[in-house]
Design an enzyme around this catalytic site. Structure first.
Site, PDB file in Angstrom:
ATOM      1  N   GLU A 142       4.752 -12.413  -8.554  1.00 49.65           N
ATOM      2  CA  GLU A 142       4.213 -12.786  -7.248  1.00 49.65           C
ATOM      3  C   GLU A 142       4.134 -11.560  -6.350  1.00 49.65           C
ATOM      4  O   GLU A 142       4.975 -10.664  -6.411  1.00 49.65           O
ATOM      5  CB  GLU A 142       5.095 -13.852  -6.600  1.00 49.65           C
ATOM      6  CG  GLU A 142       6.513 -13.382  -6.289  1.00 49.65           C
ATOM      7  CD  GLU A 142       7.294 -14.407  -5.519  1.00 49.65           C
ATOM      8  OE1 GLU A 142       6.724 -14.995  -4.584  1.00 49.65           O
ATOM      9  OE2 GLU A 142       8.472 -14.634  -5.846  1.00 49.65           O
ATOM     10  N   ASP A 185      12.921  -6.317 -10.116  1.00 50.37           N
ATOM     11  CA  ASP A 185      13.187  -5.618 -11.393  1.00 50.37           C
ATOM     12  C   ASP A 185      14.426  -6.127 -12.108  1.00 50.37           C
ATOM     13  O   ASP A 185      15.152  -5.364 -12.757  1.00 50.37           O
ATOM     14  CB  ASP A 185      13.328  -4.102 -11.181  1.00 50.37           C
ATOM     15  CG  ASP A 185      11.979  -3.447 -10.933  1.00 50.37           C
ATOM     16  OD1 ASP A 185      10.962  -4.096 -11.225  1.00 50.37           O
ATOM     17  OD2 ASP A 185      11.949  -2.314 -10.456  1.00 50.37           O
ATOM     18  N   LYS A 235      19.515  -1.146  -5.802  1.00 51.41           N
ATOM     19  CA  LYS A 235      19.319  -0.057  -4.845  1.00 51.41           C
ATOM     20  C   LYS A 235      18.349  -0.546  -3.779  1.00 51.41           C
ATOM     21  O   LYS A 235      17.641  -1.548  -3.978  1.00 51.41           O
ATOM     22  CB  LYS A 235      18.764   1.190  -5.547  1.00 51.41           C
ATOM     23  CG  LYS A 235      17.439   0.950  -6.269  1.00 51.41           C
ATOM     24  CD  LYS A 235      17.009   2.187  -7.034  1.00 51.41           C
ATOM     25  CE  LYS A 235      15.697   1.918  -7.792  1.00 51.41           C
ATOM     26  NZ  LYS A 235      15.277   3.099  -8.569  1.00 51.41           N
ATOM     27  N   VAL A 256       3.365   0.270  -9.675  1.00 50.01           N
ATOM     28  CA  VAL A 256       3.145  -1.081  -9.168  1.00 50.01           C
ATOM     29  C   VAL A 256       1.769  -1.123  -8.516  1.00 50.01           C
ATOM     30  O   VAL A 256       1.448  -0.269  -7.676  1.00 50.01           O
ATOM     31  CB  VAL A 256       4.231  -1.489  -8.163  1.00 50.01           C
ATOM     32  CG1 VAL A 256       3.973  -2.896  -7.654  1.00 50.01           C
ATOM     33  CG2 VAL A 256       5.612  -1.412  -8.806  1.00 50.01           C
ATOM     34  N   GLY A 265      10.146   6.239 -11.607  1.00 47.21           N
ATOM     35  CA  GLY A 265      10.741   6.210 -12.937  1.00 47.21           C
ATOM     36  C   GLY A 265      10.630   4.877 -13.630  1.00 47.21           C
ATOM     37  O   GLY A 265      10.727   4.803 -14.846  1.00 47.21           O
ATOM     38  N   ASP A 270      20.409  -1.711 -11.782  1.00 47.29           N
ATOM     39  CA  ASP A 270      19.716  -0.748 -10.926  1.00 47.29           C
ATOM     40  C   ASP A 270      19.545  -1.323  -9.521  1.00 47.29           C
ATOM     41  O   ASP A 270      18.450  -1.303  -8.955  1.00 47.29           O
ATOM     42  CB  ASP A 270      18.361  -0.386 -11.533  1.00 47.29           C
ATOM     43  CG  ASP A 270      17.767   0.875 -10.912  1.00 47.29           C
ATOM     44  OD1 ASP A 270      18.549   1.745 -10.491  1.00 47.29           O
ATOM     45  OD2 ASP A 270      16.536   0.982 -10.838  1.00 47.29           O
TER      46      ASP A 270
END
Length: 484
Positions: free
Chosen positions: A93, A156, A140, A24, A20, A138
């Site tokens: 990175e 993120d 997690k 990457v 979602g 977010d």
């Protein structure tokens, strides 16, 4: 998209994952010749591209200006088009290691002191972010990586808000990243409250610690709606006995409080509590060679600091080497540029002379063309004036002829009218005389009829008298025999 060059600099090599929050990719920075990771996010169609990119860049820069050993270094961000798709990209990175989601799903139970150690590093990163007004939104296991050097990296930062509000995210499904995100969402986020603050991250951290200690999140359901309901209304199940020390279990339960006011006030408080529990732990001699958790944490931190120092020295040397090479390249490019400038200036001067010559020729030709056009215009004007005079004379003749014809027509009409009037008068006299004669005849006829009517009336009166006398005489004869 493998092999494509992003913004002419980052060559995509291998897709590492997706969900979602975008895809990457491992990539190579062909300018710096270093491995990087690129996150690609597709924006929502029909939205203002400039506004979306501006907000995305603002959030990424906020996270990039968060210098911390437990956050990921951001190198670049922006907008690009790959395969006719408009993408927002984030270059950071590249890390070697595993996410906590992979570790928690692995074989065996993770020791509580490892979970507490990792959670302390996460809380340290959150504390630094919250001091700058940055909320992760977010937290997690999928967004936390344990590197091969044993250092936690929180991924993120700053992206959840912009991705949740302005970009395309995955649909709510039973499995996948979206469901994983909802498994760690605070009650205020589930309700859609507008006043979300840093304590939402503390709730998500409590969900992460709970899963690390038990092997599953505090709430689980096959449907998103039920999962949201559990976060808002149902209390979490207590930690199983033996999964963590009592004080740590109390800390986890306080992090999972429905009301943010009953959670720890900030991430720094969580760090102190976790370190206190780690410092109080004395493992058996068979665990980690007899070293206690606090010593292990100190050793890991010292190793990390040494690695950071070595990396900093290496980066400094590499920067000096790159700077020297850049200076040499710049000097060479400057000489080439000077030579090219002189050549360009000579060509420009020659082109200017040729331009002036051509301009003079075009000016002379233009003057000749202008004189010719002026002569043609004068001649044409004379022709137009002559034609106008001819038309004026024709118009005068037509007007004179029209006046004459109009007078003739008027005279003819007047004569015809007089004849018609004279004939009408004669006819009227004749009709009047005939009418008078007919009227006289009718009058005589009427008088004759009246005389005849008078005679008829007189005869009727006589006949009536005779009839009456006869009737009376007959009546007297009929009555006389009856006389006594």
């Amino acid at each position: 998209m493998r092999g494509e060059l992003l913004e002419g600099r980052y060559r995509l090599e291998e897709r590492l994952g997706g969900g979602g929050m975008g895809e990457v990719w491992s990539a190579l920075d062909v300018r710096m010749m270093r491995p990087v990771a690129a996150k690609l996010v597709e924006s929502e169609p029909g939205m203002d591209a400039a506004q979306v990119e501006q907000r995305f860049t603002h959030e990424v820069r906020s996270a990039a200006n968060l210098p911390h050993r437990h956050t990921v270094t951001v190198h670049d961000c922006g907008e690009a088009v790959l395969g006719r798709r408009r993408l927002l990209y984030l270059v950071m990175e590249r890390l070697d290691g595993s996410t906590l989601a992979q570790i928690f799903c692995g074989p065996g139970r993770v020791p509580w002191y490892d979970v507490a150690n990792w959670a302390g590093q996460i809380a340290t990163a959150l504390s630094a972010a919250h001091e700058r007004g940055i909320i992760h939104r977010d937290v997690k296991p999928q967004n936390v990586m344990l590197t091969d050097a044993g250092v936690i990296k929180v991924l993120d930062f700053g992206l959840a808000k912009i991705l949740g509000e302005t970009l395309r995210v995955a649909d709510l499904t039973v499995t996948g990243t979206a469901m994983g995100t909802y498994a760690y969402m605070s009650p205020e986020q589930c309700r859609g409250d507008s006043g979300i603050d840093h304590r939402a991250d503390l709730y998500s951290l409590g969900c992460l610690i709970y899963e690390g200690l038990t092997g599953h999140p505090p709430f689980a359901s096959p449907t998103p709606v039920a999962l949201l309901y559990q976060h808002v209304h149902e209390p979490p199940r207590p930690l199983p006995p033996g999964s963590a020390p009592a004080g740590l279990a109390d800390l986890v339960m306080s992090l999972l409080a429905k009301d943010p006011a009953y959670r720890p006030p900030d991430a720094a408080t969580v760090v102190r509590e976790l370190n206190r529990h780690l410092a109080a732990y004395r493992p058996p001699a068979s665990v980690r060679g007899g070293a206690d958790a606090a010593t292990e944490v100190a050793r890991m931190r010292a190793e990390a600091e040494r690695e950071i120092a070595e990396l900093r020295e290496t980066a400094t040397r590499d920067a000096m080497t790159v700077r020297a090479a850049a200076q040499r390249d710049a000097a060479s490019k400057r000489e080439e540029a000077d030579a090219l400038f002189e050549e360009t200036r000579a060509k420009a001067a020659q082109a200017a002379m040729e331009f002036e010559t051509g301009l003079a020729r075009r000016r002379e030709q233009s003057e000749r063309d202008l004189a010719s056009r002026q002569q043609k215009a004068v001649k044409r004007l004379e022709e137009i004036e002559y034609r106008a005079e001819q038309l004026r004379l024709e118009a005068e003749n037509l007007r004179t002829d029209a006046d004459r014809r109009a007078r003739q027509t008027l005279e003819t009409a007047q004569g015809q009218a007089e004849d018609i009037v004279a004939g009408a008068g004669a006819d009227a006299d004749r009709i009047r005389r005939e009418s008078e004669r007919e009227l006289a005849a009718l009058t005589n006829r009427r008088d004759s009829i009246n005389a005849q009517l008078t005679n008829v009336r007189e005869m009727l009166a006589k006949l009536t008298g005779v009839a009456v006398a006869a009737v009376e005489a007959q009546g007297s004869q009929v009555r006389s025999p009856r006389t006594p």
